[in-house]
Scaffold this motif. Sequence first.
Motif, PDB file in Angstrom:
ATOM      1  N   ILE A 233       0.852  -1.184   0.000  1.00  8.02           N
ATOM      2  CA  ILE A 233       0.000   0.000   0.000  1.00  8.02           C
ATOM      3  C   ILE A 233       0.888   1.234   0.000  1.00  8.02           C
ATOM      4  O   ILE A 233       1.648   1.457   0.929  1.00  8.02           O
ATOM      5  N   SER A 234       0.804   2.046  -1.063  1.00  3.04           N
ATOM      6  CA  SER A 234       1.650   3.230  -1.224  1.00  3.04           C
ATOM      7  C   SER A 234       3.112   2.788  -1.254  1.00  3.04           C
ATOM      8  O   SER A 234       3.851   2.922  -0.289  1.00  3.04           O
ATOM      9  N   THR A 235       3.517   2.308  -2.412  1.00  9.56           N
ATOM     10  CA  THR A 235       4.726   1.494  -2.542  1.00  9.56           C
ATOM     11  C   THR A 235       5.967   2.298  -2.871  1.00  9.56           C
ATOM     12  O   THR A 235       5.951   3.180  -3.733  1.00  9.56           O
ATOM     13  N   PHE A 444      -0.319  -7.632  -4.373  1.00  7.90           N
ATOM     14  CA  PHE A 444      -1.349  -6.595  -4.455  1.00  7.90           C
ATOM     15  C   PHE A 444      -0.664  -5.247  -4.284  1.00  7.90           C
ATOM     16  O   PHE A 444       0.109  -5.042  -3.332  1.00  7.90           O
ATOM     17  N   VAL A 445      -0.941  -4.318  -5.192  1.00 11.30           N
ATOM     18  CA  VAL A 445      -0.363  -2.972  -5.115  1.00 11.30           C
ATOM     19  C   VAL A 445      -1.499  -1.957  -5.108  1.00 11.30           C
ATOM     20  O   VAL A 445      -2.286  -1.888  -6.061  1.00 11.30           O
ATOM     21  N   GLY A 446      -1.594  -1.160  -4.050  1.00 11.70           N
ATOM     22  CA  GLY A 446      -2.596  -0.107  -3.946  1.00 11.70           C
ATOM     23  C   GLY A 446      -1.942   1.258  -3.928  1.00 11.70           C
ATOM     24  O   GLY A 446      -1.066   1.506  -3.095  1.00 11.70           O
ATOM     25  N   GLN A 447      -2.327   2.146  -4.840  1.00 13.03           N
ATOM     26  CA  GLN A 447      -1.704   3.468  -4.961  1.00 13.03           C
ATOM     27  C   GLN A 447      -2.762   4.565  -5.026  1.00 13.03           C
ATOM     28  O   GLN A 447      -3.787   4.393  -5.691  1.00 13.03           O
ATOM     29  N   GLY A 448      -2.475   5.688  -4.364  1.00  9.25           N
ATOM     30  CA  GLY A 448      -3.343   6.851  -4.440  1.00  9.25           C
ATOM     31  C   GLY A 448      -2.913   7.779  -5.561  1.00  9.25           C
ATOM     32  O   GLY A 448      -1.716   7.992  -5.785  1.00  9.25           O
ATOM     33  N   PHE A 457       3.569   6.194 -10.244  1.00  9.25           N
ATOM     34  CA  PHE A 457       4.398   5.848 -11.400  1.00  9.25           C
ATOM     35  C   PHE A 457       5.727   5.237 -10.959  1.00  9.25           C
ATOM     36  O   PHE A 457       6.305   4.397 -11.646  1.00  9.25           O
ATOM     37  N   GLY A 458       6.205   5.635  -9.783  1.00  9.53           N
ATOM     38  CA  GLY A 458       7.415   5.033  -9.233  1.00  9.53           C
ATOM     39  C   GLY A 458       7.207   3.572  -8.894  1.00  9.53           C
ATOM     40  O   GLY A 458       8.081   2.720  -9.123  1.00  9.53           O
ATOM     41  N   ALA A 459       6.030   3.235  -8.345  1.00 10.97           N
ATOM     42  CA  ALA A 459       5.709   1.839  -8.038  1.00 10.97           C
ATOM     43  C   ALA A 459       5.609   1.021  -9.318  1.00 10.97           C
ATOM     44  O   ALA A 459       6.116  -0.109  -9.391  1.00 10.97           O
ATOM     45  N   GLU A 460       4.962   1.602 -10.318  1.00  7.73           N
ATOM     46  CA  GLU A 460       4.835   0.895 -11.593  1.00  7.73           C
ATOM     47  C   GLU A 460       6.208   0.635 -12.211  1.00  7.73           C
ATOM     48  O   GLU A 460       6.486  -0.467 -12.708  1.00  7.73           O
TER      49      GLU A 460
END
Length: 505
Positions: A233-235, A444-448, A457-460
Amino acid sequence: MRFPLCPAAVALAFAVQPVLAADEKKSDAAESAPEKDVPPPVVSVTKHKGMFGGQAVSYTATTGETYLKDKDGKPLAAIFATSYVKDGGDPKTRPITFLYNGGPGSGSLWLHMGAFGPKRVVLPDAKDDGAPPYPIVDNPESLLDVTDIVFIDPVGTGFAHALGKKDPKDYWGVSADAKSIAEFIRIWLNENGRWNSPKYIGGESYGTTRSVALINELESSYNDVAVNGIILISTILDFAAPAEVQGNEMPYVLNLPSMATTALYHHKIANPPATPAEIAQQARDFAIGPYAAALLKGNALAGEERARVRAELARLTGLSEQFVDNANLRVTPGRFYKELLRDRGLTIGRLDTRYTGVDYDRAGEEPDNDPSFYAIDGAYTAAINSYLRDDLKLKMERDYVTIGGVRGWDWKLQGQGGRDGEVYVNVAPYLSRAMRENSGLRVFVGQGWYDFATPFFGAEYAMNRPGFDPARIQFHYYDAGHMMYVRPEDLAKLSSDIRSFIRGR
């Protein structure tokens, strides 16, 4: 010359041996015994009922300390945790999920009292939390209908601390922290008979870094703890790519989509698209295409090409062409927070750019503070202390450390030496390896959309590298920031998304 021993001397020698042996045993016992100033762990166990995900659940709450010990049984540190276990659940089929926050140096109160605990604190959306009392209500969005939950506070956070003469800094590092949490999880599985239960680990913010360092500790040895899923969550996994240092162009590429969604939210984009997803995609396409090429050209960028890039950058950020030109087409987040709404006399938040604040004056380079943090911290601090001490009957004299109690974090990764170990902190390879070696592991990746602490975009980018299996990674997006669950609609969506993720194993 050899002198025979007299009978008295022989008798004395044999008499001394048992005494010496006894002294050695006393010394060994003294070394292995707990230090005199280490009290027994503080633990409270209570019974409860609630409605979660539309199901009635009776559960046992256990909150308190678990001691980490050396090989001789000497207590070294107390991990603080609160576990919720469904009464009568089948340990062979009932999942167990271990959750924590980030920082590093943050307690688990944010996920505990904001998202997935059986109670939560209610905040006004995108507004200051004001002064107490704060409503603490039943949380039907808790995941207790599908999984047991353990909220973990690492050493230096919450009520967790080093014991006796142990230096807490021994636990303050990417690898050392992960080792301590892995040790706690093994202890918990032993004590609760849950080794064969489906298992999930998850965290928020630096807690995502911790999750990936932790999977390396759990699954990279022969004594594995196999994991079914990781909840991020918020990666943030790659700390080098977004590093704001002169000469590094990647932060501007990775931050641009978050600037665009923020500009859309605050009505600073002309002829705007209908959704954040649409403007985010426009910004992604521009960021990895014309914008990245322009940044890499450096001083060679000129003329019409520079003008086109400047115009599109201004459009996507909601800033003037003059401002982005003065910034050499490289707008830092701090300047963006201050500049976007300068005409309205407002700054925007870092954790959640929907939040606005008022600075001492309008002339500054960056905001005085983060309005998306000071708008929530008082409520969460009051909520966790009130809930643990009153509802869960915890008798604890220590102060609960919400965030900021950890200093001097060691960012070196175990086994990573040389120059890379000094400058390039990236745990993403741990995750790709774990996925390659555990075919049942899903992510699982959750982003705001409005999060600048850990931009989406950094997580992606971190998980779009070679070695990852995209078919086992789920991305979900929310109309809020870093702590998307402060928005009620996104709390419900986040809960539903993770519930489906756990059920889909």
